[in-house]
Design a protein around this motif. Structure first.
Motif, PDB file in Angstrom:
ATOM      1  N   ARG A  77       7.074 -13.398   0.301  1.00  0.00           N
ATOM      2  CA  ARG A  77       6.345 -14.462   0.087  1.00  0.00           C
ATOM      3  C   ARG A  77       5.460 -14.604  -1.037  1.00  0.00           C
ATOM      4  O   ARG A  77       5.218 -15.996  -1.410  1.00  0.00           O
ATOM      5  N   THR A  78       5.476 -13.843  -2.063  1.00  0.00           N
ATOM      6  CA  THR A  78       5.071 -14.037  -3.491  1.00  0.00           C
ATOM      7  C   THR A  78       5.896 -14.617  -4.255  1.00  0.00           C
ATOM      8  O   THR A  78       7.345 -14.531  -4.042  1.00  0.00           O
ATOM      9  N   THR A  79       5.561 -15.495  -5.171  1.00  0.00           N
ATOM     10  CA  THR A  79       6.330 -16.403  -5.975  1.00  0.00           C
ATOM     11  C   THR A  79       6.758 -15.679  -7.382  1.00  0.00           C
ATOM     12  O   THR A  79       7.387 -16.525  -8.308  1.00  0.00           O
ATOM     13  N   MET A  80       6.084 -14.589  -7.501  1.00  0.00           N
ATOM     14  CA  MET A  80       6.317 -13.739  -8.890  1.00  0.00           C
ATOM     15  C   MET A  80       6.762 -12.409  -8.473  1.00  0.00           C
ATOM     16  O   MET A  80       7.030 -12.062  -7.360  1.00  0.00           O
ATOM     17  N   PRO A  81       7.379 -11.915  -9.596  1.00  0.00           N
ATOM     18  CA  PRO A  81       7.984 -10.343  -9.280  1.00  0.00           C
ATOM     19  C   PRO A  81       6.783  -9.586  -8.614  1.00  0.00           C
ATOM     20  O   PRO A  81       5.680  -9.650  -9.145  1.00  0.00           O
ATOM     21  N   ALA A  82       7.317  -8.880  -7.776  1.00  0.00           N
ATOM     22  CA  ALA A  82       6.179  -8.032  -6.912  1.00  0.00           C
ATOM     23  C   ALA A  82       6.640  -6.649  -6.491  1.00  0.00           C
ATOM     24  O   ALA A  82       7.897  -6.370  -6.140  1.00  0.00           O
ATOM     25  N   ALA A  83       5.638  -5.835  -6.439  1.00  0.00           N
ATOM     26  CA  ALA A  83       5.922  -4.268  -6.220  1.00  0.00           C
ATOM     27  C   ALA A  83       5.061  -3.853  -5.101  1.00  0.00           C
ATOM     28  O   ALA A  83       3.912  -4.279  -5.448  1.00  0.00           O
ATOM     29  N   LEU A  84       5.261  -3.161  -4.278  1.00  0.00           N
ATOM     30  CA  LEU A  84       4.263  -2.573  -3.327  1.00  0.00           C
ATOM     31  C   LEU A  84       4.550  -1.058  -3.332  1.00  0.00           C
ATOM     32  O   LEU A  84       5.360  -0.526  -3.161  1.00  0.00           O
ATOM     33  N   VAL A  85       3.439  -0.400  -4.031  1.00  0.00           N
ATOM     34  CA  VAL A  85       3.381   0.904  -4.343  1.00  0.00           C
ATOM     35  C   VAL A  85       2.411   1.887  -3.328  1.00  0.00           C
ATOM     36  O   VAL A  85       1.545   1.557  -2.784  1.00  0.00           O
ATOM     37  N   GLU A  86       3.480   2.868  -2.744  1.00  0.00           N
ATOM     38  CA  GLU A  86       2.926   3.704  -1.983  1.00  0.00           C
ATOM     39  C   GLU A  86       2.535   4.883  -2.620  1.00  0.00           C
ATOM     40  O   GLU A  86       3.436   5.699  -3.167  1.00  0.00           O
ATOM     41  N   LEU A  87       1.268   4.957  -3.110  1.00  0.00           N
ATOM     42  CA  LEU A  87       0.768   6.062  -3.939  1.00  0.00           C
ATOM     43  C   LEU A  87       1.025   7.371  -3.594  1.00  0.00           C
ATOM     44  O   LEU A  87       1.745   8.259  -4.644  1.00  0.00           O
ATOM     45  N   ALA A  88       0.853   7.961  -2.235  1.00  0.00           N
ATOM     46  CA  ALA A  88       1.242   9.262  -1.968  1.00  0.00           C
ATOM     47  C   ALA A  88       0.758   9.271  -0.567  1.00  0.00           C
ATOM     48  O   ALA A  88       0.253   8.110   0.172  1.00  0.00           O
ATOM     49  N   TYR A  89       1.082  10.532   0.199  1.00  0.00           N
ATOM     50  CA  TYR A  89       0.827  10.528   1.768  1.00  0.00           C
ATOM     51  C   TYR A  89      -0.382  11.116   1.920  1.00  0.00           C
ATOM     52  O   TYR A  89      -0.757  12.454   1.944  1.00  0.00           O
ATOM     53  N   LEU A  90      -1.102  10.692   2.839  1.00  0.00           N
ATOM     54  CA  LEU A  90      -2.437  10.959   3.373  1.00  0.00           C
ATOM     55  C   LEU A  90      -2.165  11.955   4.538  1.00  0.00           C
ATOM     56  O   LEU A  90      -3.126  12.785   4.604  1.00  0.00           O
ATOM     57  N   SER A  91      -0.867  11.975   4.982  1.00  0.00           N
ATOM     58  CA  SER A  91      -0.620  12.952   6.046  1.00  0.00           C
ATOM     59  C   SER A  91      -0.011  14.276   5.502  1.00  0.00           C
ATOM     60  O   SER A  91      -0.172  15.309   6.125  1.00  0.00           O
ATOM     61  N   ASN A  92       0.151  14.457   4.141  1.00  0.00           N
ATOM     62  CA  ASN A  92       0.563  15.358   3.457  1.00  0.00           C
ATOM     63  C   ASN A  92      -0.878  16.188   2.700  1.00  0.00           C
ATOM     64  O   ASN A  92      -1.379  15.382   2.048  1.00  0.00           O
ATOM     65  N   TRP A  93      -0.989  17.234   2.950  1.00  0.00           N
ATOM     66  CA  TRP A  93      -2.287  17.963   2.423  1.00  0.00           C
ATOM     67  C   TRP A  93      -2.557  17.823   0.841  1.00  0.00           C
ATOM     68  O   TRP A  93      -3.358  17.471   0.400  1.00  0.00           O
ATOM     69  N   ALA A  94      -1.420  18.286   0.259  1.00  0.00           N
ATOM     70  CA  ALA A  94      -1.339  18.249  -1.189  1.00  0.00           C
ATOM     71  C   ALA A  94      -1.371  16.987  -1.797  1.00  0.00           C
ATOM     72  O   ALA A  94      -2.379  16.659  -2.621  1.00  0.00           O
ATOM     73  N   ASP A  95      -0.868  16.124  -1.304  1.00  0.00           N
ATOM     74  CA  ASP A  95      -0.972  14.576  -1.775  1.00  0.00           C
ATOM     75  C   ASP A  95      -2.351  13.919  -1.279  1.00  0.00           C
ATOM     76  O   ASP A  95      -2.928  13.350  -2.119  1.00  0.00           O
ATOM     77  N   ALA A  96      -3.056  14.537  -0.149  1.00  0.00           N
ATOM     78  CA  ALA A  96      -4.163  13.888  -0.016  1.00  0.00           C
ATOM     79  C   ALA A  96      -5.204  14.169  -0.880  1.00  0.00           C
ATOM     80  O   ALA A  96      -6.215  13.572  -1.145  1.00  0.00           O
ATOM     81  N   GLN A  97      -4.943  15.494  -1.429  1.00  0.00           N
ATOM     82  CA  GLN A  97      -6.157  15.994  -2.541  1.00  0.00           C
ATOM     83  C   GLN A  97      -6.163  15.350  -3.882  1.00  0.00           C
ATOM     84  O   GLN A  97      -6.959  14.856  -4.471  1.00  0.00           O
ATOM     85  N   LYS A  98      -4.737  14.883  -4.045  1.00  0.00           N
ATOM     86  CA  LYS A  98      -4.752  14.002  -5.315  1.00  0.00           C
ATOM     87  C   LYS A  98      -5.244  12.422  -4.898  1.00  0.00           C
ATOM     88  O   LYS A  98      -5.891  12.032  -5.742  1.00  0.00           O
ATOM     89  N   LEU A  99      -5.024  12.122  -3.729  1.00  0.00           N
ATOM     90  CA  LEU A  99      -5.494  11.009  -3.401  1.00  0.00           C
ATOM     91  C   LEU A  99      -7.057  10.814  -3.436  1.00  0.00           C
ATOM     92  O   LEU A  99      -7.822   9.991  -3.721  1.00  0.00           O
ATOM     93  N   ARG A 100      -7.987  11.919  -2.907  1.00  0.00           N
ATOM     94  CA  ARG A 100      -8.977  12.018  -3.114  1.00  0.00           C
ATOM     95  C   ARG A 100      -9.652  12.172  -4.345  1.00  0.00           C
ATOM     96  O   ARG A 100     -10.555  11.364  -4.853  1.00  0.00           O
ATOM     97  N   GLU A 101      -9.075  13.011  -5.091  1.00  0.00           N
ATOM     98  CA  GLU A 101      -9.688  13.548  -6.633  1.00  0.00           C
ATOM     99  C   GLU A 101      -8.853  12.917  -7.819  1.00  0.00           C
ATOM    100  O   GLU A 101      -9.683  12.823  -8.716  1.00  0.00           O
ATOM    101  N   ASP A 102      -7.909  12.301  -7.583  1.00  0.00           N
ATOM    102  CA  ASP A 102      -7.206  11.617  -8.727  1.00  0.00           C
ATOM    103  C   ASP A 102      -6.952  10.091  -8.698  1.00  0.00           C
ATOM    104  O   ASP A 102      -6.009   9.565  -9.314  1.00  0.00           O
ATOM    105  N   GLN A 103      -8.048   9.358  -8.184  1.00  0.00           N
ATOM    106  CA  GLN A 103      -7.779   7.795  -7.835  1.00  0.00           C
ATOM    107  C   GLN A 103      -7.636   7.129  -9.338  1.00  0.00           C
ATOM    108  O   GLN A 103      -7.210   6.330  -9.556  1.00  0.00           O
ATOM    109  N   TRP A 104      -8.455   7.777 -10.274  1.00  0.00           N
ATOM    110  CA  TRP A 104      -8.319   6.972 -11.649  1.00  0.00           C
ATOM    111  C   TRP A 104      -7.037   7.492 -12.211  1.00  0.00           C
ATOM    112  O   TRP A 104      -6.506   6.509 -12.777  1.00  0.00           O
ATOM    113  N   GLU A 105      -6.329   8.662 -11.987  1.00  0.00           N
ATOM    114  CA  GLU A 105      -5.118   8.989 -12.577  1.00  0.00           C
ATOM    115  C   GLU A 105      -4.175   8.245 -12.057  1.00  0.00           C
ATOM    116  O   GLU A 105      -3.156   7.468 -12.642  1.00  0.00           O
TER     117      GLU A 105
END
Length: 191
Positions: free
Chosen positions: A144-172
């Motif tokens: 429904r957006t009228t411009m180029p659009a992308a939906l980013v799934e950063l990483a998996y909350l359900s995966n322990w290693a990914d979750a550590q990145k999502l917790r500690e590397d938000q700026w990254e």
């Protein structure tokens, strides 16, 4: 003239359209922070102008799932934004599944090329697994957006290693998306 980027921090802090949870993290908190960091990076660069869907951690959009998504689209379309980036975290019943993927409405479009650059930026910066750019025309914010659009799934909350990145590397994660945008536009980083 500055390129207008609308950043949609996926989900609401509570109630309707709240996000996934895993490993002590809530999707809506991660997406809020990454979106604010990304907006700050973009607004500090004269070549861009950024707005966010959730300016405060308490911002709730819409009165149900449908109106929450519609409100995000309306904000981007009415600005009008030049590009739309929706930020999310993934989850899977299989805790082994991990990595970053970016969804677009269709292949071989500006959205698709943008998504590829964003994906490369995150993988390079954060070290997540590259799960590729994926086509999903059913996603409302892409449809429904009228411009180029992308939906980013950063990483998996359900995966322990990914979750550590999502917790500690938000700026990254934000930096990776920013680098992806610079790469897409052929811009050099500001010195």
């Amino acid at each position: 003239m500055a390129i207008r980027i609308f950043i949609d921090q996926g989900h609401n802090p509570s109630g309707h359209n709240a996000g996934a949870e895993g490993n002590g993290l809530r999707e809506q908190d991660v997406t809020y922070n990454v979106g604010i960091y990304l907006a700050s990076l973009l607004n500090d660069d004269v070549r861009f102008q950024a707005r966010v869907s959730r300016p405060t951690p308490e911002t709730v959009l819409g009165i149900d799932n449908a109106t929450s998504l519609q409100e995000r689209v309306n904000m981007a379309n009415s600005w009008p934004a030049d590009y739309f980036i929706s930020i999310h975290c993934n989850s899977n019943t299989n805790p082994e599944i991990n990595g970053t993927e970016v969804y677009v409405y269709r292949a071989n479009t500006q959205s698709y090329w943008l998504a590829q650059h964003i994906l490369n930026g995150i993988v390079e910066r954060v070290g997540t697994r590259d799960n590729g750019v994926r086509i999903n025309p059913s996603l409302f914010v892409l449809r429904r957006t009228t411009m180029p659009a992308a939906l980013v799934e950063l990483a998996y909350l359900s995966n322990w290693a990914d979750a550590q990145k999502l917790r500690e590397d938000q700026w990254e994660f934000a930096w990776g998306i920013y680098q992806g945008l610079l790469s897409y536009f052929g811009f050099q980083p500001l010195s």
